[in-house]
Design an enzyme around this catalytic site. Sequence first.
Site, PDB file in Angstrom:
ATOM      1  N   GLU A 184      22.621  -4.701  53.289  1.00 28.78           N
ATOM      2  CA  GLU A 184      21.738  -3.791  54.034  1.00 28.78           C
ATOM      3  C   GLU A 184      21.373  -4.367  55.397  1.00 28.78           C
ATOM      4  O   GLU A 184      21.405  -3.663  56.410  1.00 28.78           O
ATOM      5  CB  GLU A 184      20.493  -3.480  53.193  1.00 28.78           C
ATOM      6  CG  GLU A 184      20.866  -2.615  51.991  1.00 28.78           C
ATOM      7  CD  GLU A 184      19.699  -2.250  51.082  1.00 28.78           C
ATOM      8  OE1 GLU A 184      18.630  -2.868  51.203  1.00 28.78           O
ATOM      9  OE2 GLU A 184      19.887  -1.336  50.258  1.00 28.78           O
ATOM     10  N   ASP A 313       9.834 -10.869  38.648  1.00 29.05           N
ATOM     11  CA  ASP A 313      10.777 -11.925  39.043  1.00 29.05           C
ATOM     12  C   ASP A 313      10.456 -13.276  38.416  1.00 29.05           C
ATOM     13  O   ASP A 313      11.311 -14.156  38.354  1.00 29.05           O
ATOM     14  CB  ASP A 313      10.761 -12.096  40.572  1.00 29.05           C
ATOM     15  CG  ASP A 313      11.443 -10.950  41.296  1.00 29.05           C
ATOM     16  OD1 ASP A 313      11.896 -10.001  40.621  1.00 29.05           O
ATOM     17  OD2 ASP A 313      11.510 -10.988  42.540  1.00 29.05           O
TER      18      ASP A 313
HETATM   19  C1  LIG Z   1      14.348  -8.272  51.040  1.00 26.74           C
HETATM   20  C2  LIG Z   1      14.262  -7.768  49.628  1.00 26.74           C
HETATM   21  C3  LIG Z   1      14.867  -6.564  49.292  1.00 26.74           C
HETATM   22  C4  LIG Z   1      14.782  -6.063  47.992  1.00 26.74           C
HETATM   23  N1  LIG Z   1      15.369  -4.855  47.702  1.00 26.74           N
HETATM   24  C5  LIG Z   1      15.200  -4.333  46.470  1.00 26.74           C
HETATM   25  C6  LIG Z   1      15.690  -3.036  46.165  1.00 26.74           C
HETATM   26  O1  LIG Z   1      16.302  -2.364  47.013  1.00 26.74           O
HETATM   27  N2  LIG Z   1      15.473  -2.543  44.912  1.00 26.74           N
HETATM   28  C7  LIG Z   1      14.808  -3.261  43.965  1.00 26.74           C
HETATM   29  O2  LIG Z   1      14.609  -2.764  42.865  1.00 26.74           O
HETATM   30  N3  LIG Z   1      14.341  -4.490  44.214  1.00 26.74           N
HETATM   31  C8  LIG Z   1      14.517  -5.041  45.434  1.00 26.74           C
HETATM   32  N4  LIG Z   1      14.035  -6.294  45.704  1.00 26.74           N
HETATM   33  C9  LIG Z   1      13.462  -7.077  44.615  1.00 26.74           C
HETATM   34  C10 LIG Z   1      12.058  -6.634  44.296  1.00 26.74           C
HETATM   35  O3  LIG Z   1      11.296  -6.556  45.478  1.00 26.74           O
HETATM   36  C11 LIG Z   1      11.463  -7.630  43.313  1.00 26.74           C
HETATM   37  O4  LIG Z   1      12.251  -7.663  42.154  1.00 26.74           O
HETATM   38  C12 LIG Z   1      10.039  -7.221  42.952  1.00 26.74           C
HETATM   39  O5  LIG Z   1       9.232  -7.283  44.107  1.00 26.74           O
HETATM   40  C13 LIG Z   1       9.481  -8.127  41.863  1.00 26.74           C
HETATM   41  O6  LIG Z   1       8.162  -7.768  41.617  1.00 26.74           O
HETATM   42  P1  LIG Z   1       7.080  -8.886  41.299  1.00 26.74           P
HETATM   43  O7  LIG Z   1       5.823  -8.174  41.009  1.00 26.74           O
HETATM   44  O8  LIG Z   1       7.635  -9.821  40.303  1.00 26.74           O
HETATM   45  O9  LIG Z   1       6.979  -9.717  42.659  1.00 26.74           O
HETATM   46  P2  LIG Z   1       6.489  -9.211  44.094  1.00 26.74           P
HETATM   47  O10 LIG Z   1       6.604  -7.747  44.240  1.00 26.74           O
HETATM   48  O11 LIG Z   1       7.221 -10.055  45.075  1.00 26.74           O
HETATM   49  O12 LIG Z   1       4.945  -9.579  44.120  1.00 26.74           O
HETATM   50  C14 LIG Z   1       4.527 -10.920  44.046  1.00 26.74           C
HETATM   51  C15 LIG Z   1       3.142 -10.977  44.656  1.00 26.74           C
HETATM   52  O13 LIG Z   1       2.565 -12.222  44.317  1.00 26.74           O
HETATM   53  C16 LIG Z   1       1.900 -12.758  45.433  1.00 26.74           C
HETATM   54  N5  LIG Z   1       1.868 -14.203  45.258  1.00 26.74           N
HETATM   55  C17 LIG Z   1       2.916 -15.044  45.249  1.00 26.74           C
HETATM   56  N6  LIG Z   1       2.493 -16.290  44.991  1.00 26.74           N
HETATM   57  C18 LIG Z   1       1.160 -16.213  44.844  1.00 26.74           C
HETATM   58  C19 LIG Z   1       0.158 -17.187  44.554  1.00 26.74           C
HETATM   59  N7  LIG Z   1       0.446 -18.487  44.331  1.00 26.74           N
HETATM   60  N8  LIG Z   1      -1.131 -16.786  44.510  1.00 26.74           N
HETATM   61  C20 LIG Z   1      -1.453 -15.484  44.729  1.00 26.74           C
HETATM   62  N9  LIG Z   1      -0.538 -14.532  44.972  1.00 26.74           N
HETATM   63  C21 LIG Z   1       0.758 -14.892  45.032  1.00 26.74           C
HETATM   64  C22 LIG Z   1       2.719 -12.300  46.618  1.00 26.74           C
HETATM   65  O14 LIG Z   1       1.941 -12.272  47.806  1.00 26.74           O
HETATM   66  C23 LIG Z   1       3.149 -10.905  46.169  1.00 26.74           C
HETATM   67  O15 LIG Z   1       2.261  -9.912  46.611  1.00 26.74           O
HETATM   68  C24 LIG Z   1      14.090  -6.799  47.005  1.00 26.74           C
HETATM   69  C25 LIG Z   1      13.475  -8.006  47.346  1.00 26.74           C
HETATM   70  C26 LIG Z   1      13.559  -8.482  48.640  1.00 26.74           C
HETATM   71  C27 LIG Z   1      12.871  -9.777  48.988  1.00 26.74           C
END
Ligand SMILES: Cc1cc2nc3c(=O)[nH]c(=O)nc-3n(C[C@H](O)[C@H](O)[C@H](O)COP(=O)(O)OP(=O)(O)OC[C@H]3O[C@@H](n4cnc5c(N)ncnc54)[C@H](O)[C@@H]3O)c2cc1C
Length: 435
Positions: A184, A313
């Site tokens: 992308e 993740d």
């Molecule tokens: C550039 C990019 C493109 C992507 N494109 C896609 C896509 O097209 N389709 C798709 O399905 N997935 C996509 N993904 C993957 C998707 O974004 C992740 O799988 C998803 O965000 C995981 O959700 P999560 O809640 O585990 O983590 P996140 O959504 O990343 O949330 C984690 C949160 O934890 C917070 N955090 C981290 N460490 C700490 C800490 N120590 N203390 C307090 N807060 C903290 C962060 O600030 C963040 O807000 C993409 C990811 C990236 C980086």
Amino acid sequence: MARDSAKTLTTRTTSGERPQVVVVGGGFGGVAAAQALRSLPVDVTVVDRDNYHGFWPLLYQVATAALGPGDIAHNIRGIFWGQTNVDARMATVTGVDLDSRRVELDTGPPLLYDWLILAAGSVNDSFGVPGVAENGFPLKSLPDAMALRNHLLEHFERAHTDPGLVDAGFLTVVVAGGGPTGVEISGALAELFRVLGRDFPGLDVGRASVVLVEMGDHLLNGFHASSQAEALRTLRSRGVEVRLGTRIAEARPDGVTFDDGSVVPTKTLVWAAGVRANPLADVLGVEQGRSGTVVVADDLSVPGHPEVFVIGDMAGFANAKGPLPMVAPVAQQGARHAATCIRARLDGRSNRPFRYRDKGKMATVGRHSAVAELPLGIRLGGTPGWLSWLGLHLVLLVGARNRAAVLLNWAWNYVTWDRGNRIILRLRGDSPDDG
Ligand SMILES: Cc1cc2nc3c(=O)[nH]c(=O)nc-3n(C[C@H](O)[C@H](O)[C@H](O)COP(=O)(O)OP(=O)(O)OC[C@H]3O[C@@H](n4cnc5c(N)ncnc54)[C@H](O)[C@@H]3O)c2cc1C
């Protein structure tokens, strides 16, 4: 269930005797979890190091000036207007004591919990390739995207002043990783260069190049072969040089060396090659699996700690088809499952195992080109794929204002071939005037 000590240490003022749920992370998993706890008799605290929720699938569009940072971010407190059992805390979680049920923060008192949902996401992983951590540009956060945007635009300005810098790779971007993010951003960079050609008529922008490097022998691993071929064909037709079966051996400030010994002079390596679980997983003292993820039981709880769930993740879970991908739907479905488990336990019932429902995958190359693989074997490409990609991302964005802003930017970009966000936004400390 709520303990007395929880009442003294948590910052909630309305806690009463209700169980405390701490959700670490206000991303895809954390927000979905807190929303799914709406009707439960619990008080929820969402802790995030930032005060916003980021929509990472569109991060590359911020890096390439198609969107502004505020278009893909939403204030976390604002998401929970109207949900009275949620409070937010802006702080970085530095550790979790699983035995005393305590979340340590970098600022303010620790939070005690009855239930904990860990959703801190993932971080960039350079896989130990020399120089990547120092010289590569990750794409995991809004500051990452803004840094890359500033850097790209600044290098065009500098090459305009001194065209000799083009030979030194000032207009060359190497993108590592042929997954959706690498594909992308490569397509978006090719489109940005076209716009910059109008900004810099005196500069031979035709010499600006994008080199996409993938160590496997095809792009978009996990997609159907026809989708992989379409992405490759389209990128190449748009001027992106795609090198398959190639590894980056070293990244230096002035170039990238590949495993065959060849060198590409560049000042810009975008690292989209890999991620690992948030380092918070490393300090929990529990079993870790692939990419540092926390190994969870089939209900997403941490073995030996039924009151702790790990989702998104950070979680290392598998289904019959193997480990689940690090994508937003896995995080959101896991979040809803964790909430369901908490409800079941409050009701005195036992938990069910988590079952992930794969609703497909998508990746766009740019204007009129995307591949979409949907349930029932439906595959879309070209313009139909692109329209479905646009529509789905609009729907999934959090907040009506964000949707309107993104739609407006996309319409403007489409009609005018413009990128209105191509401004170099220096932060304090970056400007020559800051001393
Ligand atoms: C550039 C990019 C493109 C992507 N494109 C896609 C896509 O097209 N389709 C798709 O399905 N997935 C996509 N993904 C993957 C998707 O974004 C992740 O799988 C998803 O965000 C995981 O959700 P999560 O809640 O585990 O983590 P996140 O959504 O990343 O949330 C984690 C949160 O934890 C917070 N955090 C981290 N460490 C700490 C800490 N120590 N203390 C307090 N807060 C903290 C962060 O600030 C963040 O807000 C993409 C990811 C990236 C980086």
